[in-house]
Design a protein around this motif. Structure first.
Motif, PDB file in Angstrom:
ATOM      1  N   GLY A 174       0.803  -1.226   0.000  1.00 32.56           N
ATOM      2  CA  GLY A 174       0.000   0.000   0.000  1.00 32.56           C
ATOM      3  C   GLY A 174       0.830   1.268   0.000  1.00 32.56           C
ATOM      4  N   PHE A 175       2.136   1.177   0.261  1.00 31.60           N
ATOM      5  CA  PHE A 175       3.011   2.363   0.284  1.00 31.60           C
ATOM      6  C   PHE A 175       3.682   2.497  -1.082  1.00 31.60           C
ATOM      7  CE2 PHE A 175       3.499   1.055   4.967  1.00 31.60           C
ATOM      8  CZ  PHE A 175       2.382   1.813   5.333  1.00 31.60           C
ATOM      9  N   LYS A 176       2.979   3.136  -2.007  1.00 35.63           N
ATOM     10  CA  LYS A 176       3.421   3.192  -3.402  1.00 35.63           C
ATOM     11  C   LYS A 176       4.722   3.961  -3.592  1.00 35.63           C
ATOM     12  CE  LYS A 176      -0.159   0.846  -4.756  1.00 35.63           C
ATOM     13  NZ  LYS A 176       0.008  -0.569  -5.143  1.00 35.63           N
ATOM     14  N   GLY A 177       4.957   4.976  -2.782  1.00 32.08           N
ATOM     15  CA  GLY A 177       6.155   5.797  -2.978  1.00 32.08           C
ATOM     16  C   GLY A 177       7.349   5.348  -2.168  1.00 32.08           C
ATOM     17  N   LEU A 178       7.244   4.212  -1.522  1.00 31.69           N
ATOM     18  CA  LEU A 178       8.301   3.748  -0.628  1.00 31.69           C
ATOM     19  C   LEU A 178       9.440   3.092  -1.410  1.00 31.69           C
ATOM     20  CD1 LEU A 178       9.011   3.278   2.456  1.00 31.69           C
ATOM     21  CD2 LEU A 178       8.033   0.990   2.146  1.00 31.69           C
ATOM     22  N   THR A 179      10.674   3.493  -1.124  1.00 28.03           N
ATOM     23  CA  THR A 179      11.856   2.848  -1.690  1.00 28.03           C
ATOM     24  C   THR A 179      12.402   1.856  -0.676  1.00 28.03           C
ATOM     25  OG1 THR A 179      12.437   4.790  -3.014  1.00 28.03           O
ATOM     26  CG2 THR A 179      14.205   3.201  -2.564  1.00 28.03           C
ATOM     27  N   VAL A 180      12.486   0.594  -1.087  1.00 26.30           N
ATOM     28  CA  VAL A 180      12.971  -0.457  -0.190  1.00 26.30           C
ATOM     29  C   VAL A 180      14.387  -0.858  -0.595  1.00 26.30           C
ATOM     30  CG1 VAL A 180      12.588  -2.784   0.692  1.00 26.30           C
ATOM     31  CG2 VAL A 180      10.630  -1.301   0.189  1.00 26.30           C
ATOM     32  N   ILE A 181      15.257  -0.907   0.407  1.00 24.30           N
ATOM     33  CA  ILE A 181      16.650  -1.324   0.198  1.00 24.30           C
ATOM     34  C   ILE A 181      16.861  -2.639   0.940  1.00 24.30           C
ATOM     35  CG2 ILE A 181      19.079  -0.710   0.517  1.00 24.30           C
ATOM     36  CD1 ILE A 181      18.106   2.240   0.715  1.00 24.30           C
ATOM     37  N   GLY A 182      17.198  -3.693   0.210  1.00 25.20           N
ATOM     38  CA  GLY A 182      17.460  -4.991   0.816  1.00 25.20           C
ATOM     39  C   GLY A 182      18.955  -5.241   0.934  1.00 25.20           C
ATOM     40  N   ILE A 183      19.387  -5.689   2.100  1.00 26.43           N
ATOM     41  CA  ILE A 183      20.819  -5.922   2.346  1.00 26.43           C
ATOM     42  C   ILE A 183      21.027  -7.362   2.791  1.00 26.43           C
ATOM     43  CG2 ILE A 183      22.858  -5.188   3.649  1.00 26.43           C
ATOM     44  CD1 ILE A 183      21.481  -2.530   4.187  1.00 26.43           C
ATOM     45  N   THR A 184      21.895  -8.084   2.082  1.00 29.12           N
ATOM     46  CA  THR A 184      22.205  -9.448   2.474  1.00 29.12           C
ATOM     47  C   THR A 184      23.710  -9.679   2.386  1.00 29.12           C
ATOM     48  OG1 THR A 184      21.499 -11.752   2.265  1.00 29.12           O
ATOM     49  CG2 THR A 184      21.961 -10.568   0.208  1.00 29.12           C
ATOM     50  N   GLY A 185      24.135 -10.880   2.786  1.00 28.11           N
ATOM     51  CA  GLY A 185      25.556 -11.224   2.799  1.00 28.11           C
ATOM     52  C   GLY A 185      25.861 -12.105   3.993  1.00 28.11           C
ATOM     53  N   SER A 186      27.050 -12.693   3.991  1.00 29.82           N
ATOM     54  CA  SER A 186      27.473 -13.527   5.120  1.00 29.82           C
ATOM     55  C   SER A 186      27.941 -12.686   6.288  1.00 29.82           C
ATOM     56  CB  SER A 186      28.612 -14.459   4.687  1.00 29.82           C
ATOM     57  OG  SER A 186      28.253 -15.244   3.585  1.00 29.82           O
ATOM     58  N   TYR A 187      28.434 -11.500   6.004  1.00 29.15           N
ATOM     59  CA  TYR A 187      28.948 -10.607   7.051  1.00 29.15           C
ATOM     60  C   TYR A 187      28.761  -9.159   6.590  1.00 29.15           C
ATOM     61  CZ  TYR A 187      32.992 -10.310   3.909  1.00 29.15           C
ATOM     62  OH  TYR A 187      33.811 -10.112   2.814  1.00 29.15           O
ATOM     63  N   LYS A 203      18.327  13.162   5.689  1.00 33.16           N
ATOM     64  CA  LYS A 203      17.575  13.841   4.620  1.00 33.16           C
ATOM     65  C   LYS A 203      16.176  13.272   4.411  1.00 33.16           C
ATOM     66  CE  LYS A 203      18.189  15.457  -0.136  1.00 33.16           C
ATOM     67  NZ  LYS A 203      19.144  15.595  -1.269  1.00 33.16           N
ATOM     68  N   PHE A 204      15.977  11.993   4.755  1.00 33.44           N
ATOM     69  CA  PHE A 204      14.706  11.328   4.455  1.00 33.44           C
ATOM     70  C   PHE A 204      14.041  10.794   5.733  1.00 33.44           C
ATOM     71  CE2 PHE A 204      17.635  10.582   0.874  1.00 33.44           C
ATOM     72  CZ  PHE A 204      16.915  11.123  -0.180  1.00 33.44           C
ATOM     73  N   LYS A 205      12.763  10.457   5.600  1.00 33.77           N
ATOM     74  CA  LYS A 205      12.059   9.724   6.644  1.00 33.77           C
ATOM     75  C   LYS A 205      12.352   8.238   6.423  1.00 33.77           C
ATOM     76  CE  LYS A 205       9.735  13.172   8.582  1.00 33.77           C
ATOM     77  NZ  LYS A 205       9.904  13.554   9.995  1.00 33.77           N
ATOM     78  N   LEU A 227       6.576   0.515  10.375  1.00 32.90           N
ATOM     79  CA  LEU A 227       6.502   1.203   9.077  1.00 32.90           C
ATOM     80  C   LEU A 227       5.175   1.930   8.935  1.00 32.90           C
ATOM     81  CD1 LEU A 227       8.253   1.471   6.468  1.00 32.90           C
ATOM     82  CD2 LEU A 227       6.904  -0.419   5.521  1.00 32.90           C
ATOM     83  N   ASN A 228       5.241   3.187   8.457  1.00 31.94           N
ATOM     84  CA  ASN A 228       4.008   3.938   8.213  1.00 31.94           C
ATOM     85  C   ASN A 228       4.118   4.750   6.933  1.00 31.94           C
ATOM     86  OD1 ASN A 228       5.107   6.669   8.829  1.00 31.94           O
ATOM     87  ND2 ASN A 228       5.287   5.866  10.918  1.00 31.94           N
ATOM     88  N   SER A 229       3.035   5.415   6.568  1.00 31.19           N
ATOM     89  CA  SER A 229       2.957   6.127   5.292  1.00 31.19           C
ATOM     90  C   SER A 229       3.879   7.335   5.216  1.00 31.19           C
ATOM     91  CB  SER A 229       1.508   6.563   5.039  1.00 31.19           C
ATOM     92  OG  SER A 229       1.054   7.422   6.084  1.00 31.19           O
ATOM     93  N   GLN A 230       4.412   7.785   6.352  1.00 30.27           N
ATOM     94  CA  GLN A 230       5.329   8.927   6.351  1.00 30.27           C
ATOM     95  C   GLN A 230       6.736   8.536   5.904  1.00 30.27           C
ATOM     96  OE1 GLN A 230       4.122  12.062   7.050  1.00 30.27           O
ATOM     97  NE2 GLN A 230       2.183  10.918   7.094  1.00 30.27           N
ATOM     98  N   HIS A 231       7.042   7.267   5.975  1.00 35.21           N
ATOM     99  CA  HIS A 231       8.394   6.837   5.624  1.00 35.21           C
ATOM    100  C   HIS A 231       8.613   6.867   4.112  1.00 35.21           C
ATOM    101  CE1 HIS A 231       8.288   4.769   9.716  1.00 35.21           C
ATOM    102  NE2 HIS A 231       9.302   5.617   9.772  1.00 35.21           N
ATOM    103  N   GLN A 232       9.775   7.353   3.733  1.00 35.98           N
ATOM    104  CA  GLN A 232      10.149   7.393   2.315  1.00 35.98           C
ATOM    105  C   GLN A 232      11.041   6.219   1.931  1.00 35.98           C
ATOM    106  OE1 GLN A 232      11.634  11.475   3.239  1.00 35.98           O
ATOM    107  NE2 GLN A 232      10.848  11.984   1.214  1.00 35.98           N
ATOM    108  N   ILE A 233      11.812   5.728   2.892  1.00 37.87           N
ATOM    109  CA  ILE A 233      12.777   4.644   2.627  1.00 37.87           C
ATOM    110  C   ILE A 233      12.678   3.602   3.734  1.00 37.87           C
ATOM    111  CG2 ILE A 233      15.238   4.071   2.410  1.00 37.87           C
ATOM    112  CD1 ILE A 233      15.693   6.910   1.336  1.00 37.87           C
ATOM    113  N   PHE A 234      12.760   2.341   3.332  1.00 39.35           N
ATOM    114  CA  PHE A 234      12.753   1.225   4.283  1.00 39.35           C
ATOM    115  C   PHE A 234      14.011   0.397   4.030  1.00 39.35           C
ATOM    116  CE2 PHE A 234      10.500  -2.967   5.566  1.00 39.35           C
ATOM    117  CZ  PHE A 234      10.939  -2.832   6.877  1.00 39.35           C
ATOM    118  N   VAL A 235      14.898   0.345   5.035  1.00 36.50           N
ATOM    119  CA  VAL A 235      16.160  -0.396   4.924  1.00 36.50           C
ATOM    120  C   VAL A 235      15.990  -1.743   5.629  1.00 36.50           C
ATOM    121  CG1 VAL A 235      18.654  -0.353   5.294  1.00 36.50           C
ATOM    122  CG2 VAL A 235      17.410   1.800   4.957  1.00 36.50           C
ATOM    123  N   VAL A 236      16.170  -2.829   4.889  1.00 36.31           N
ATOM    124  CA  VAL A 236      15.846  -4.165   5.383  1.00 36.31           C
ATOM    125  C   VAL A 236      17.073  -5.067   5.353  1.00 36.31           C
ATOM    126  CG1 VAL A 236      14.341  -6.173   5.112  1.00 36.31           C
ATOM    127  CG2 VAL A 236      13.529  -3.904   4.410  1.00 36.31           C
TER     128      VAL A 236
END
Length: 538
Positions: A174-187, A203-205, A227-236
């Motif tokens: 439902g958060f159409k403008g949200l940019t999601v960043i996925g981070i993976t790796g062994s370390y 700079k961002f919410k 997470l809510n509609s005010q957030h612009q970026i979600f770092v996962v």
């Protein structure tokens, strides 16, 4: 007397229920991780301890009806009396293993206790002379019984988990403008996530998964609760222990930007093969899940990350980026021209392909964090922050966000606390940081787990590195101690200075005998908490 024996047995069973649920929770209810634990020395000690062998012998003698019932009963009584008193003492001192309180562990604890209470209640209907036999049988089988309780109810928890995942997936869609960043790796993924979240917040919410909250249920709960509609970026932060695990997470959060921080053999035993590992935490599934207008950012100093870029065909080449400490061997998008590592901070001069240049300083420990910081800088720059803004934001990064803290302990000894977890690259990096200290150096660490067939080779290399840097090494687990010892001695460490010891008081004595004020001790990996308390001023 029989009632008293039964009561002592029941007290001991309370300890058993709490401990085995603690172990299942520690292994995240993952059957492979749980059973892999019993390949370690500590795991084998659980199953073949002196107490367990004694109980098996007592059971055998009872069954044989050797005419020694009274002395056997007396010994059994003493065993349960001693175990119960030790447990009650540890409860009083708050020094016993128990699971973290959650709705799942509370339910499993109640279910396990119900089985114990049901059995306890049936004892009154059993002939007196048979009661010790049945108490010993249940005791010996208790790990299996509690594990069966966990596994019986696991499908119901999976159903509940899938329901939570569906709700989280629906909410984030439902958060159409949200940019999601996925981070993976062994370390490096937790630290990179912490750095990036702090920088972008200038700079961002920004919302981010909490520290080490990288499983599907942890991420889903973060979406539902934070997470809510005010957030612009979600770092996962995204973790997995089997092939397909990262794809499952990516299907929920739909990342636009993927970061692979570094890959090694840390969880090879769980994945079963290097191919499976590279598919999941090696970044293959994350790369395939990115949209056509997305971006893949990788650690250019890691061979597996470079291989990922070579074999990835999901994105155009200009949307695949690399960060590295140098631009001499690979064509990086951002690299360093100068690095300064101090006891309490790192500084670097970063340059990008457009010849933008700036100085960045963060109050974190260890040169290995240069790469974690570079990855965060590159992503923040891709999202529209200039170098000046990023450099200013780096000042907000705190020491604890890098997973390693420097404190002064007792007797003026410096304590480097990197005790949350350990992997091979992390150990090498922490030892490199340790090397900048001028005085005597010591390390306390367990053997590493879940390394598969390469475990002996890796531990020998770690031992060699320890021998090059440290004057004293204390290893708290037996599994690959001989391999570490061999490597350390090849590097010149004296045999008497590499010790196998898991007794906190003996470790403290060895450290305080070797070190004086101004010397330094590295606490690496999951060592006994009492050791940390003894060495620090906690």
């Amino acid at each position: 007397m029989y009632l008293l024996l039964n009561t002592l047995w029941f007290i001991w069973m309370l300890k058993y229920v709490l401990f085995w649920l603690y172990l299942w929770q520690l292994k995240e209810y993952h059957i492979g991780r749980f059973f892999d634990h019993f390949r370690t020395h500590k795991g084998k000690k659980l199953l073949f301890s002196f107490e367990q062998i004694l109980k098996l012998v007592l059971l055998g003698l009872f069954v044989m009806d050797s005419g020694l019932f009274n002395p056997l009963f007396f010994v059994t009584f003493l065993v349960y009396l001693g175990e119960s008193l030790i447990f009650l003492r540890n409860v009083y001192l708050r020094n016993f293993k128990k699971p973290i309180k959650t709705s799942k562990t509370m339910f499993l604890a109640l279910a396990s206790l119900a089985v114990v209470i049901l059995f306890f209640g049936k004892m009154s209907n059993i002939e007196d002379k048979l009661q010790p036999v049945w108490l010993l049988v249940f005791d010996i089988l208790a790990p299996l019984i509690i594990s069966i309780v966990v596994l019986i109810f696991q499908p119901f928890f999976v159903f509940a988990r899938n329901n939570i995942l569906r709700k989280a997936s629906k909410k984030i869609k439902g958060f159409k403008g949200l940019t999601v960043i996925g981070i993976t790796g062994s370390y490096g993924k937790t630290t990179t996530k912490e750095f990036l979240t702090t920088i972008l917040s200038k700079k961002f919410k920004v919302a981010g998964t909490k520290k080490h909250q990288n499983s599907e249920i942890g991420i889903a709960k973060c979406i539902l609760n934070d997470l809510n509609s005010q957030h612009q970026i979600f770092v996962v932060e995204m973790g997995a222990y089997k092939k397909g695990g990262i794809k499952l997470l990516a299907d929920i959060v739909k990342p636009k930007i993927g970061i692979v921080t570094g890959v090694n053999e840390q969880h090879l035993a769980l994945f079963g093969s290097l191919e499976n590992l590279l598919s999941a935490e090696g970044g293959g599934e994350l790369a395939e899940s990115l949209p056509k207008d997305g971006a893949l950012i990788v650690n250019g100093d890691n061979k597996y990350c470079l291989d990922l870029l070579m074999h990835s065909s999901n994105l155009p080449a200009n949307q695949e980026k690399k960060y590295s400490t140098s631009n001499k061997t690979i064509d990086s998008d951002i690299w360093t021209e100068e690095i300064t590592v101090k006891k309490d901070s790192i500084s670097l001069v970063a340059v990008d392909k457009n010849k933008n240049l700036a100085n960045f300083t963060a109050n974190v420990l260890g040169g290995h964090n240069v790469l974690n910081l570079l990855g965060a800088i590159l992503v923040a720059n891709e999202l529209g922050m200039n170098f000046e803004e990023i450099s200013d934001a780096c000042k907000n990064i705190k020491q604890e966000q890098a997973g390693m803290i420097l404190n002064q302990g007792k007797l003026g000894i410096d304590i480097i606390d990197s005790s949350y977890s350990a992997n091979p690259d992390g150990v090498y990096a922490d030892l490199n940081y340790l090397s900048i200290f001028p005085n005597k150096k010591a390390i306390i660490m367990p053997c590493l787990i879940e390394l598969g067939l390469k475990s002996a080779e890796i531990h020998q290399k770690i031992g060699k590195k320890i021998g090059e840097i440290c004057g004293l090494a204390i290893v708290t687990s037996k599994d690959k101690f001989e391999d570490m010892k061999k490597g350390a001695m090849e590097a010149g460490m004296k045999e008497k200075n590499i010790l196998l010891c898991d007794n906190p008081q003996e470790i403290f004595s060895a450290i305080t005998s070797f070190c004086k004020s101004g010397d330094v001790v590295l606490l690496e990996g999951r060592i006994p908490s009492k050791v940390i308390k003894l060495l620090t001023n906690e």
